[in-house]
Design a protein around this motif. Sequence first.
Motif, PDB file in Angstrom:
ATOM      1  N   LEU A  23       0.836  -1.193   0.000  1.00 54.87           N
ATOM      2  CA  LEU A  23       0.000   0.000   0.000  1.00 54.87           C
ATOM      3  C   LEU A  23       0.874   1.247   0.000  1.00 54.87           C
ATOM      4  N   ASN A  24       0.335   2.322  -0.567  1.00 56.36           N
ATOM      5  CA  ASN A  24       1.087   3.568  -0.594  1.00 56.36           C
ATOM      6  C   ASN A  24       1.367   4.050   0.817  1.00 56.36           C
ATOM      7  N   THR A  25       2.559   4.571   1.004  1.00 51.30           N
ATOM      8  CA  THR A  25       2.920   5.135   2.298  1.00 51.30           C
ATOM      9  C   THR A  25       3.069   6.637   2.151  1.00 51.30           C
ATOM     10  N   ASP A  26       3.172   7.303   3.268  1.00 55.01           N
ATOM     11  CA  ASP A  26       3.334   8.752   3.263  1.00 55.01           C
ATOM     12  C   ASP A  26       4.769   9.126   2.937  1.00 55.01           C
ATOM     13  N   GLN A  27       4.938  10.386   2.619  1.00 58.35           N
ATOM     14  CA  GLN A  27       6.265  10.917   2.327  1.00 58.35           C
ATOM     15  C   GLN A  27       7.187  10.706   3.522  1.00 58.35           C
ATOM     16  N   GLY A  58       5.256   6.635   7.058  1.00 58.69           N
ATOM     17  CA  GLY A  58       4.052   6.453   7.866  1.00 58.69           C
ATOM     18  C   GLY A  58       2.907   6.043   6.970  1.00 58.69           C
ATOM     19  N   GLY A  59       1.696   6.134   7.495  1.00 57.28           N
ATOM     20  CA  GLY A  59       0.523   5.653   6.759  1.00 57.28           C
ATOM     21  C   GLY A  59       0.356   4.168   6.987  1.00 57.28           C
ATOM     22  N   TYR A  60      -0.095   3.469   5.967  1.00 55.74           N
ATOM     23  CA  TYR A  60      -0.289   2.022   6.101  1.00 55.74           C
ATOM     24  C   TYR A  60       1.054   1.331   6.287  1.00 55.74           C
ATOM     25  N   PHE A  61       1.094   0.454   7.277  1.00 55.17           N
ATOM     26  CA  PHE A  61       2.300  -0.328   7.539  1.00 55.17           C
ATOM     27  C   PHE A  61       1.845  -1.701   8.019  1.00 55.17           C
ATOM     28  N   SER A  73      -0.895  14.196   3.867  1.00 48.85           N
ATOM     29  CA  SER A  73      -1.447  12.854   4.048  1.00 48.85           C
ATOM     30  C   SER A  73      -2.731  12.871   4.881  1.00 48.85           C
ATOM     31  N   MET A  74      -3.585  11.894   4.630  1.00 50.01           N
ATOM     32  CA  MET A  74      -4.756  11.744   5.495  1.00 50.01           C
ATOM     33  C   MET A  74      -4.358  11.164   6.858  1.00 50.01           C
ATOM     34  N   LYS A  78      -0.992  15.864  12.951  1.00 45.71           N
ATOM     35  CA  LYS A  78      -1.618  17.105  13.405  1.00 45.71           C
ATOM     36  C   LYS A  78      -3.092  17.193  12.997  1.00 45.71           C
ATOM     37  N   ASP A  79      -3.482  16.487  11.949  1.00 45.03           N
ATOM     38  CA  ASP A  79      -4.889  16.467  11.534  1.00 45.03           C
ATOM     39  C   ASP A  79      -5.690  15.387  12.256  1.00 45.03           C
ATOM     40  N   ASN A  80      -5.010  14.452  12.886  1.00 43.52           N
ATOM     41  CA  ASN A  80      -5.693  13.312  13.505  1.00 43.52           C
ATOM     42  C   ASN A  80      -5.668  13.312  15.032  1.00 43.52           C
ATOM     43  N   VAL A  81      -4.807  14.105  15.630  1.00 44.76           N
ATOM     44  CA  VAL A  81      -4.660  14.077  17.091  1.00 44.76           C
ATOM     45  C   VAL A  81      -4.735  15.505  17.627  1.00 44.76           C
ATOM     46  N   ALA A  82      -5.784  15.786  18.387  1.00 42.13           N
ATOM     47  CA  ALA A  82      -5.991  17.123  18.939  1.00 42.13           C
ATOM     48  C   ALA A  82      -5.021  17.408  20.091  1.00 42.13           C
TER      49      ALA A  82
END
Length: 146
Positions: A23-27, A58-61, A73-74, A78-82
Amino acid sequence: MDSLNFKNMIKEFSNKRPLLLSLNTDQKAAEEMITDVEKYYDIKLPKQYKEFVKDYGGGYFGFIVVFSCDHNSMFYIKDNVAKNWIYEKNFIPIIDLETGDFLGFEIKKGICQKTVGFYSHEEDEIQESAMDFFDVLIKYGFKSKI
């Protein structure tokens, strides 16, 4: 587990089960990206997490999702953890088990601990473990005994 052993295990898994890493991973993270995340949360991230995002992004691993430092990235942390969630729990989620539970690091005086903790959403509590980040990635990412 040290970085070299981790990388060797990943090579072994990718040879035996190549689809788990297809699967694609993040930069991959540059130092500035990591520093930006640390400044945003006012914490010091652990060495193994920083090594991981520099080498793999990061991302799918395998079977898990690792929050990344890639702002496009989704799975960008910072977009996923307040911030307020981190400050209330003294815990930063790094791995989303996609069940409402997370693996991450307890924070003491602004420094993430080296061992990974487990956040249970049902109990709303953090359970400590003796496993380091690389061990957790192998165990949960590849459903492998260490």
